[in-house]
Write an enzyme that holds these catalytic residues in place. Sequence first.
Site, PDB file in Angstrom:
ATOM      1  N   LYS A 234       1.083  -1.392  -0.322  1.00 33.42           N
ATOM      2  CA  LYS A 234      -0.399   0.091  -0.063  1.00 33.42           C
ATOM      3  C   LYS A 234       0.878   1.357  -0.142  1.00 33.42           C
ATOM      4  CE  LYS A 234      -3.448   0.018  -0.445  1.00 33.42           C
ATOM      5  NZ  LYS A 234      -4.227  -0.077  -1.377  1.00 33.42           N
TER       6      LYS A 234
ATOM      7  N   ASP B  58      -9.832  -0.199  -3.643  1.00 30.22           N
ATOM      8  CA  ASP B  58      -8.290   0.320  -4.724  1.00 30.22           C
ATOM      9  C   ASP B  58      -9.384   1.467  -5.754  1.00 30.22           C
ATOM     10  OD1 ASP B  58      -5.371   0.863  -4.801  1.00 30.22           O
ATOM     11  OD2 ASP B  58      -5.792   0.946  -6.621  1.00 30.22           O
TER      12      ASP B  58
ATOM     13  N   GLU C  95      -9.106   5.468  -5.258  1.00 30.43           N
ATOM     14  CA  GLU C  95      -8.449   6.562  -6.305  1.00 30.43           C
ATOM     15  C   GLU C  95      -9.778   7.477  -7.046  1.00 30.43           C
ATOM     16  OE1 GLU C  95      -4.977   2.834  -8.000  1.00 30.43           O
ATOM     17  OE2 GLU C  95      -7.145   3.412  -8.973  1.00 30.43           O
TER      18      GLU C  95
END
Length: 332
Positions: A131, A191, A195
């Site tokens: 990460k 994820d 974003e």
Amino acid sequence: MAKMYYENDADMSLVEDKTIGIIGYGSQGHAHALNLKDSGQNVMVGLYEGSSSIAKAEADGLRVGLVEDTARESDIIMMLIPDHIQAEVYRESVLPHLLPGKTLMFAHGFNIHFEAIVPPDSVDVSMVAPKAPGHRMREVFTRGSGVPGLLAIHQDVTGQAEALGLAYARGVGCTRAGVLETTFKEETETDLFGEQAVLCGGVAELVKSAFETLIEAGYQPESAYFECMHELKLIVDLFYQGGLEYMRYSVSDTAEYGDYTRGPVVIDESVKENMQKILADIQDGSFAREWIAENDEGRPRFNRLRDENAGHPIEKVGKELRSMMSFLQDAD
């Protein structure tokens, strides 16, 4: 409670006699390869013929070959090239050498979750996802620490997929900080959402909108830049170190009161509803299909948006101001 793994949970003997193939040598690829090498693993980097990264990887002391040669020689194959080209490279150069008992690994679940890549049922398929950007991952590792990571298992044919994944995670330094057990579905969808809604899309639009609001009200662009862009790092660093509470402890009472009373005016229920729409597009595959189609068509919208955003006034003002900040030059 989420399951976390640390150094003592990983058995490095499981990979000591294996060749680990790193496909790609960009931000993530160089960090994985070098961290594994420093951890004593047998690493080979796979690149396309004529790649500018070949000389760099060799100069870093790594064994380099074409993707197909690396896939042939490796027991563990980690795909670290961009999502939009993974499927084609996999089909042409990896799949023919994916023999039974090998391990196919990813650092992001996009292609597996959305079935752009469907591996044979004779191999282990797992994910170790640090990460952090690769350069940060490498920097932290060389200081004796590591960045957190995620571990997911898609296929466990050998019965050792999880153990091998943990050994790999230890090799790249993630077990030093903690490895969270997850799934390809959860990693991929969270994820992409992070974003789009916060880390890239949400923050970028918030900064630009605030900058534009001040400019339209007659304030100097330089003042707007400092308030809406430059100081953001100071606040994010406080988040990173101690969460929202620590940020609020560190700022003035005036700023804290404005946080509580005006933040919900900017980020209201309509914003949350829009976030839910973004998440729904991710979950049902709409975004993935759109992105795959965009690449198939030569990226016309992507390129137009990139050019438009590069020309935003905040970029011009920021470039001029940053050129006078010697500490940023030193950091580069």
